[in-house]
Scaffold this motif. Structure first.
Motif, PDB file in Angstrom:
ATOM      1  N   LEU A  90       0.828  -1.207   0.000  1.00  0.00           N
ATOM      2  CA  LEU A  90       0.000   0.000   0.000  1.00  0.00           C
ATOM      3  C   LEU A  90       0.863   1.258   0.000  1.00  0.00           C
ATOM      4  O   LEU A  90       0.485   2.273  -0.584  1.00  0.00           O
ATOM      5  CB  LEU A  90      -0.939  -0.011   1.201  1.00  0.00           C
ATOM      6  N   GLU A  91       2.028   1.178   0.650  1.00  0.00           N
ATOM      7  CA  GLU A  91       2.958   2.315   0.606  1.00  0.00           C
ATOM      8  C   GLU A  91       3.405   2.602  -0.827  1.00  0.00           C
ATOM      9  O   GLU A  91       3.458   3.754  -1.265  1.00  0.00           O
ATOM     10  CB  GLU A  91       4.186   2.026   1.481  1.00  0.00           C
ATOM     11  N   VAL A  92       3.737   1.544  -1.569  1.00  0.00           N
ATOM     12  CA  VAL A  92       4.221   1.775  -2.928  1.00  0.00           C
ATOM     13  C   VAL A  92       3.081   2.108  -3.885  1.00  0.00           C
ATOM     14  O   VAL A  92       3.298   2.798  -4.891  1.00  0.00           O
ATOM     15  CB  VAL A  92       5.061   0.576  -3.437  1.00  0.00           C
ATOM     16  N   LEU A  93       1.862   1.651  -3.585  1.00  0.00           N
ATOM     17  CA  LEU A  93       0.712   2.115  -4.370  1.00  0.00           C
ATOM     18  C   LEU A  93       0.614   3.635  -4.290  1.00  0.00           C
ATOM     19  O   LEU A  93       0.441   4.311  -5.307  1.00  0.00           O
ATOM     20  CB  LEU A  93      -0.580   1.490  -3.837  1.00  0.00           C
ATOM     21  N   ALA A  94       0.720   4.160  -3.068  1.00  0.00           N
ATOM     22  CA  ALA A  94       0.652   5.614  -2.893  1.00  0.00           C
ATOM     23  C   ALA A  94       1.829   6.295  -3.577  1.00  0.00           C
ATOM     24  O   ALA A  94       1.680   7.366  -4.178  1.00  0.00           O
ATOM     25  CB  ALA A  94       0.618   5.950  -1.408  1.00  0.00           C
ATOM     26  N   ALA A  95       3.012   5.674  -3.510  1.00  0.00           N
ATOM     27  CA  ALA A  95       4.202   6.260  -4.133  1.00  0.00           C
ATOM     28  C   ALA A  95       4.043   6.377  -5.641  1.00  0.00           C
ATOM     29  O   ALA A  95       4.586   7.290  -6.269  1.00  0.00           O
ATOM     30  CB  ALA A  95       5.438   5.433  -3.799  1.00  0.00           C
ATOM     31  N   GLU A  96       3.292   5.451  -6.243  1.00  0.00           N
ATOM     32  CA  GLU A  96       3.045   5.512  -7.683  1.00  0.00           C
ATOM     33  C   GLU A  96       1.835   6.368  -8.030  1.00  0.00           C
ATOM     34  O   GLU A  96       1.438   6.449  -9.189  1.00  0.00           O
ATOM     35  CB  GLU A  96       2.865   4.097  -8.244  1.00  0.00           C
ATOM     36  N   GLY A  97       1.234   6.982  -7.018  1.00  0.00           N
ATOM     37  CA  GLY A  97       0.103   7.868  -7.274  1.00  0.00           C
ATOM     38  C   GLY A  97      -1.213   7.155  -7.495  1.00  0.00           C
ATOM     39  O   GLY A  97      -2.163   7.746  -8.027  1.00  0.00           O
ATOM     40  N   ILE A  98      -1.300   5.892  -7.086  1.00  0.00           N
ATOM     41  CA  ILE A  98      -2.547   5.134  -7.243  1.00  0.00           C
ATOM     42  C   ILE A  98      -3.398   5.390  -6.003  1.00  0.00           C
ATOM     43  O   ILE A  98      -3.062   4.933  -4.906  1.00  0.00           O
ATOM     44  CB  ILE A  98      -2.263   3.636  -7.423  1.00  0.00           C
ATOM     45  N   GLN A  99      -4.472   6.122  -6.166  1.00  0.00           N
ATOM     46  CA  GLN A  99      -5.331   6.501  -5.055  1.00  0.00           C
ATOM     47  C   GLN A  99      -6.610   5.673  -5.064  1.00  0.00           C
ATOM     48  O   GLN A  99      -7.241   5.505  -6.109  1.00  0.00           O
ATOM     49  CB  GLN A  99      -5.679   7.997  -5.131  1.00  0.00           C
TER      50      GLN A  99
END
Length: 419
Positions: A314-323
């Motif tokens: 979930l941290e890397v989802l946010a890092a890739e801008g996936i909201q």
């Protein structure tokens, strides 16, 4: 902010609050969907396990056993641990539950918290959620490729772009002794330059040195396991690569990838993400563990699986801008004009719940204040009424986004809000 004297969460643990659950629902729901698509069934094992599940499974030389386990004596003076990883408990459940007597392999998955006394950091918690998956009872390298494909599918369908897959074979008990001797010959002259942990591991299990982040520079000249694999291990690893190629899954060969658990044999793999950087860039991994069942006292049984960190993912989802937005607490709010209309408000809500999640504002605030709160709630609708409207069994149904409002009977409410 809580007062200094207030009781606070244990360091390394965290609360998940309602606004955070959108990404969690998305990731865990997709994990279940992908796993079942591949024919895997969900299991749940206890949070508490006997201490032997870790000592025999992960291995006494592993960091989990030496430094990271939450261990204690229960009221019966038995030593137990908070589950540090999912594979050994799944293997225990496989035998205790009689799954070894059913069709093989048993394809199992689990979404569950794991506990490790590790240094807290970004995406790293002492209680963390894992998506773990196991295929137990079949030695085919095709299953190695299959579990990798399950993990890869989950990451891709989450929308991640910056992941990389690293794979290796660490051999088996037939070919690993010669490699162990080669590592000893290489690292013994470097003993004084090794970290304290690696100095201890040198005689106990020199493969663990390859997993040391502190000694990464020293391992670069170390012998490579590929040069010591027996014919069977070499053929199995070639088959895994061929199957990944045929699935269109890109990977990198990593000669020093051993993972952090002693039970792995042959295939090991790890998924990494660019945004994390440095030595702590792994978001999940796994491998084959054909000797684990015997270590736990059961019949020798092959297995392969993975553990993927949901928190880090979930941290890397946010890092890739996936909201992923969290859903509102309710999509319709029932707003009575005065507190004496509680019974009518509850009846309206019961009817509305046939179509949408519904909550009632039972406060004694003014209707104007209730409307302001409704506008901030994220709900789509408000059902507003006073005593006279309650007597006629009608509400004023307002679209909170557009402001449009119309009168709707209680019995017609599910159809009106479900359109």
């Amino acid at each position: 902010m809580a007062p200094k004297s207030a009781v606070k969460a244990v360091r390394g643990m965290r609360d998940l609050l309602p606004a955070e659950f959108g990404p969690w629902y998305f990731a865990e729901g997709l994990a279940r969907e992908v796993a079942t698509r591949f024919g895997y069934q969900e299991i749940r094992t206890p949070i508490l396990e006997p201490i032997e599940i870790a000592e025999r499974g992960a291995g006494e030389s592993s960091d989990i056993v030496r430094k990271e386990m939450y261990r204690f004596q229960d009221l019966g003076d038995r030593w137990v641990v908070l589950r540090p990883e999912g594979t050994a408990p799944a293997v225990r459940a496989y035998f205790e539950g009689g799954l070894n007597q059913a069709a093989q392999p048993a394809r199992l998955f689990m979404l569950a918290p794991m506990f490790r006394y590790d240094r807290p950091g970004k995406g790293r918690y002492r209680q963390h959620q894992q998506f773990s998956l196991e295929a137990i009872g079949d030695a085919s390298p095709a299953l190695d490729a299959e579990v990798i494909e399950v993990a890869h599918t989950w990451y891709v369908e989450l929308g991640l772009k910056q992941i990389s897959l690293h794979i290796n074979s660490i051999g088996d008990p037939k070919c690993r002794p010669a490699y162990r001797d080669a590592l000893l010959a290489y690292f013994r002259p470097l003993r004084d330059r090794l970290s304290a942990d690696s100095q201890r591991r040198l005689e106990q299990n020199p493969l663990r040195i390859l997993d040391s982040k502190e000694d990464a520079a020293l391992r670069e000249g170390a012998p490579r396991i590929a040069d010591y694999l027996c014919a069977e291990c070499r053929m199995a690893f070639a088959a895994v690569q061929d199957l990944l190629d045929s699935a269109g899954i890109e990977y990198q060969l990593d000669p020093y990838l051993v993972r952090g658990l002693d039970y792995y044999t042959r295939t090991t793999f790890e998924f990494r993400h660019e945004s994390l950087g440095g030595a702590q860039n792994a978001i999940g991994g796994g491998g084959r563990y054909d000797g684990l069942a015997a270590e736990l006292g059961y019949a020798e049984t092959p297995g392969v699986g993975f553990g993927l960190g949901v928190d880090r993912t979930l941290e890397v989802l946010a890092a890739e801008g996936i909201q992923v937005e969290s859903p509102p607490a309710a999509e319709l709010l029932v707003l009575p004009a005065d507190p004496e209309l509680e019974a009518a408000a509850a009846a309206i809500a019961r009817k509305a719940r046939e179509a949408l999640p519904t909550a009632v504002d039972y406060s004694d605030r003014s209707l104007r204040a209730k409307m302001r709160a409704a506008g901030k709630s994220g709900a789509r609708w408000a059902a507003i009424f006073n005593a006279a409207e309650a007597a006629r069994r009608v509400v004023q149904l307002r679209d909170l986004a557009s402001g449009d409002q119309r009168e709707v009977g209680w019995d017609d409410l599910p159809r009106a809000i479900g359109e």
